[in-house]
Structures are given as C-alpha cells and as structure tokens.
Design a protein around this motif. Structure first.
Motif, mmCIF file in Angstrom:
data_model
loop_
_atom_site.group_PDB
_atom_site.id
_atom_site.type_symbol
_atom_site.label_atom_id
_atom_site.label_comp_id
_atom_site.label_asym_id
_atom_site.label_seq_id
_atom_site.Cartn_x
_atom_site.Cartn_y
_atom_site.Cartn_z
ATOM 1 N N PHE A 113 -29.247 40.076 -32.630
ATOM 2 C CA PHE A 113 -27.654 40.252 -32.668
ATOM 3 C C PHE A 113 -27.192 40.419 -31.153
ATOM 4 O O PHE A 113 -27.793 40.779 -30.181
ATOM 5 C CB PHE A 113 -27.586 41.546 -33.043
ATOM 6 N N ASN A 114 -26.050 39.770 -30.747
ATOM 7 C CA ASN A 114 -25.497 39.935 -29.776
ATOM 8 C C ASN A 114 -24.125 40.555 -29.744
ATOM 9 O O ASN A 114 -23.491 40.740 -28.677
ATOM 10 C CB ASN A 114 -25.381 38.129 -29.211
ATOM 11 N N SER A 115 -23.641 41.003 -30.732
ATOM 12 C CA SER A 115 -22.322 41.721 -30.837
ATOM 13 C C SER A 115 -22.412 42.707 -32.004
ATOM 14 O O SER A 115 -22.708 42.685 -33.297
ATOM 15 C CB SER A 115 -21.306 40.463 -31.457
ATOM 16 N N LEU A 116 -21.948 43.974 -31.630
ATOM 17 C CA LEU A 116 -22.254 45.094 -32.341
ATOM 18 C C LEU A 116 -20.930 45.592 -32.349
ATOM 19 O O LEU A 116 -20.250 45.787 -31.470
ATOM 20 C CB LEU A 116 -23.138 46.436 -31.878
ATOM 21 N N THR A 153 -26.638 47.486 -21.688
ATOM 22 C CA THR A 153 -27.415 47.493 -20.434
ATOM 23 C C THR A 153 -28.673 47.689 -20.425
ATOM 24 O O THR A 153 -29.269 47.188 -19.094
ATOM 25 C CB THR A 153 -26.579 48.855 -19.752
ATOM 26 N N ASP A 154 -29.393 48.065 -21.121
ATOM 27 C CA ASP A 154 -30.945 48.013 -21.020
ATOM 28 C C ASP A 154 -31.443 46.667 -21.101
ATOM 29 O O ASP A 154 -30.856 45.502 -21.271
ATOM 30 C CB ASP A 154 -31.599 48.730 -22.407
ATOM 31 N N ASN A 155 -32.412 46.660 -20.238
ATOM 32 C CA ASN A 155 -33.193 45.389 -19.788
ATOM 33 C C ASN A 155 -33.694 44.548 -21.140
ATOM 34 O O ASN A 155 -33.703 43.398 -21.139
ATOM 35 C CB ASN A 155 -34.523 45.586 -18.889
ATOM 36 N N ASP A 156 -34.094 45.316 -22.146
ATOM 37 C CA ASP A 156 -34.738 44.288 -23.320
ATOM 38 C C ASP A 156 -33.570 44.022 -24.377
ATOM 39 O O ASP A 156 -33.963 43.610 -25.275
ATOM 40 C CB ASP A 156 -35.572 45.453 -23.966
ATOM 41 N N THR A 157 -32.270 44.148 -24.034
ATOM 42 C CA THR A 157 -31.195 43.880 -25.011
ATOM 43 C C THR A 157 -30.797 42.381 -25.038
ATOM 44 O O THR A 157 -30.687 41.868 -24.086
ATOM 45 C CB THR A 157 -30.049 44.863 -24.753
ATOM 46 N N GLY A 158 -30.460 41.998 -26.275
ATOM 47 C CA GLY A 158 -29.589 40.727 -26.274
ATOM 48 C C GLY A 158 -28.273 40.830 -26.530
ATOM 49 O O GLY A 158 -27.532 39.930 -26.936
ATOM 50 N N VAL A 159 -27.713 42.169 -26.668
ATOM 51 C CA VAL A 159 -26.131 42.363 -26.913
ATOM 52 C C VAL A 159 -25.447 42.184 -25.689
ATOM 53 O O VAL A 159 -25.809 42.908 -24.801
ATOM 54 C CB VAL A 159 -25.975 43.809 -27.454
ATOM 55 N N ASP A 160 -24.512 41.307 -25.849
ATOM 56 C CA ASP A 160 -23.548 41.352 -24.903
ATOM 57 C C ASP A 160 -22.040 41.548 -25.081
ATOM 58 O O ASP A 160 -21.096 41.352 -24.286
ATOM 59 C CB ASP A 160 -23.536 39.650 -24.262
#
Length: 293
Positions: free
Chosen positions: A46-49, A97-104
C-alpha cells in the motif's frame, strides 16, 4: 556519445519510476491506528493510507473517532494547537517516515458535519479556529490530504470553500463517493478551476464499489468526472458478508475494470476487517501491486 546515452538512460529510469509511483494502492484505516498492524500496513504494497473517523465539531475543533473497542475518541486539534498526544502523532507519522515503509501519502477521512455552518461563519479565513486547527494537525501528523466522505449533505458551495481553504494550507482534497455523481462533478470542477492538472487541489476520487455503490462502474464515473478514479472494494467481513471480497475475487474485479478503462489505482475498505477476520494484508496488497504496479 556515451554521456548522451547515459543521460537518456537516466531520464528513462526516472520516467519509469514516476510511472510506477503514479499507481494508487490505498486502504482505509478503520481501526484505531494506535492498535493497528503498522508493520503490515507499511510493507504489504500500500502507498496511500486514509485514516477514517475524523470529525469537525461545531466550534471548529477536530476529533478522532477511534472506532475500536477499548479505545477513546480524542480531540486532536483545538484552539489552533495539536492536542492529540505525542504517541498518536508519532504513530501516524511513522507510516510514512520509517525506513521499511512503502507509504508515501497519508490522508484523513471525514464527513461534512458542520462544514456548511463554519464556512458561513466565521468563514474559511486564516485566522479562524478551523483553519488554524487544520494547520496544527497537518504539522503534527505529517498529512498530505483530507478525504471527504460526504454521504448525506451534498452542499456544493460550502464544500468548495472548505476544499480551497485546505488547499491554501497545503492539503490535497479527495472524495469517497458512492452516489450523487452530479455533486462530485461540480465540486471537482469548481475546486480545480483555473489550475493545471498537476496542481489540482482535488486530485483523487476513491469510488465506493460495494454496498450502496455496488453497481458503480469506474469507467463511467471517470468519463463524467474528467479524472481517473480509484475503485474501492470491501474485504471479507462479518458486518455485511454479501459485500465482502476475497483477495482472488478482488484481483478479478480490479483487472476487469482496469482493462476496460485504465484506472488511477485501487483500494480497500478496511484494515480492521483484515485483522478481525484473520486475513492477509500481503495477499490483498499483492493484488494491488499486480494490477496497479
């Protein structure tokens, strides 16, 4: 010649990366974010929450409704200051902001209660409580957009005024319709009037294709709206099982819609049901990555 070739290669790579980034893979967060499976949400594609359950009070304060047993609703902005607590702010910011995230992209979803009255008095000015509270919340949570889940009021003038106010603060504005195409078309047109597409304030439309919107055709909505949409389906659930969709069925639906009319992406309602029903974030996320890379 080598430098020229390298430049072309770099430009091609950037174009490819931008093309990838353009696909929207979204999920609405119904569960209290302090209790959600943050790691799964960040790493499943997911890239949008979109955090569901934000409301405006009649005095311009902003409240977060947790929708989760054992959690408490909390006023998150009041008097132009953030009041939601450090833990909640840190949790929301961590999604991006976490390094492992795909959320932008982080959005909050709200209905239109009190918007009409507050746009009339005191209005959308920068010195009003509502304006200052949205500034404070954006800063504290690192938000990108406000999602409008209006399903009953449908007042064009106040919705447009509110959206333009948010645009001045730096938010994008999105819709989550299930019906009333004429209303959403009017709002989208007026909010974005005079703006190039790359600068649209109202830049996304998450179309409900379940329950009351089960008969919606994304292609038809796209044609009328003049913008690509993001169809939403409901994951397997125990609230309205007939509206639930398995990951395999989701792939079939998204693929069919996207083949008929190229879409902006796809998404789900909601994370709470994935956890409650013991489903797999990865399976649902892989569907979106496969159809909307």
């Amino acid at each position: 010649m080598k430098a020229h070739t390298l430049t072309i290669a770099l430009l091609s790579q950037l174009f490819f990366q931008n093309a990838l980034a353009a696909s929207i893979r979204s999920i609405f967060l119904f569960k209290d974010v302090l209790k959600s499976n943050t790691t799964a949400l960040k790493t499943s594609g997911f890239n949008s929450l979109i955090i569901f359950g934000i409301g405006i009070l009649d005095n311009g304060d902003i409240k977060y409704y947790s929708n989760t047993a054992g959690s408490k609703d909390v006023v998150v902005a009041s008097g132009g200051a953030y009041t939601g607590g450090d833990a909640l702010a840190a949790k929301v910011r961590s999604f991006k902001t976490d390094n492992d995230t795909g959320v932008d992209r982080m959005e909050i979803s709200m209905n239109s209660q009190h918007v009409k009255d507050l746009m009339a008095k005191p209005g959308p000015g920068a010195d009003t409580p509502l304006y200052r509270n949205f500034v404070a919340l954006k800063t504290a949570w690192g938000l990108d957009a406000v999602n409008n889940d209006d399903e009953s009021i449908y007042d064009v003038a106040s919705t447009v005024a509110f959206a333009k106010m948010l645009g001045k603060i730096g938010y994008k504005y999105t819709g989550a319709p299930y019906t009333n195409l004429n209303f959403w078309t009017s709002v989208k047109t007026q909010v974005n009037q005079g703006l190039s597409e790359s600068n649209w304030v109202m830049d996304r439309m998450y179309l409900q294709c379940y329950d009351g919107g089960a008969g919606n055709d994304p292609g038809s909505w796209q044609s009328r709206l003049g913008m690509k949409v993001v169809p939403l389906i409901w994951v397997t659930n125990d609230s309205k099982p007939s509206q639930g969709t398995t990951a395999a069925a989701a792939r079939t639906k998204f693929t069919g819609w996207n083949q008929r009319s190229a879409l902006a992406g796809g998404g789900y309602w909601n994370d709470y049901d994935i956890e409650k029903m013991g489903l797999s974030y990865k399976q649902y996320g892989d569907v979106l990555k496969g159809v909307f890379p």
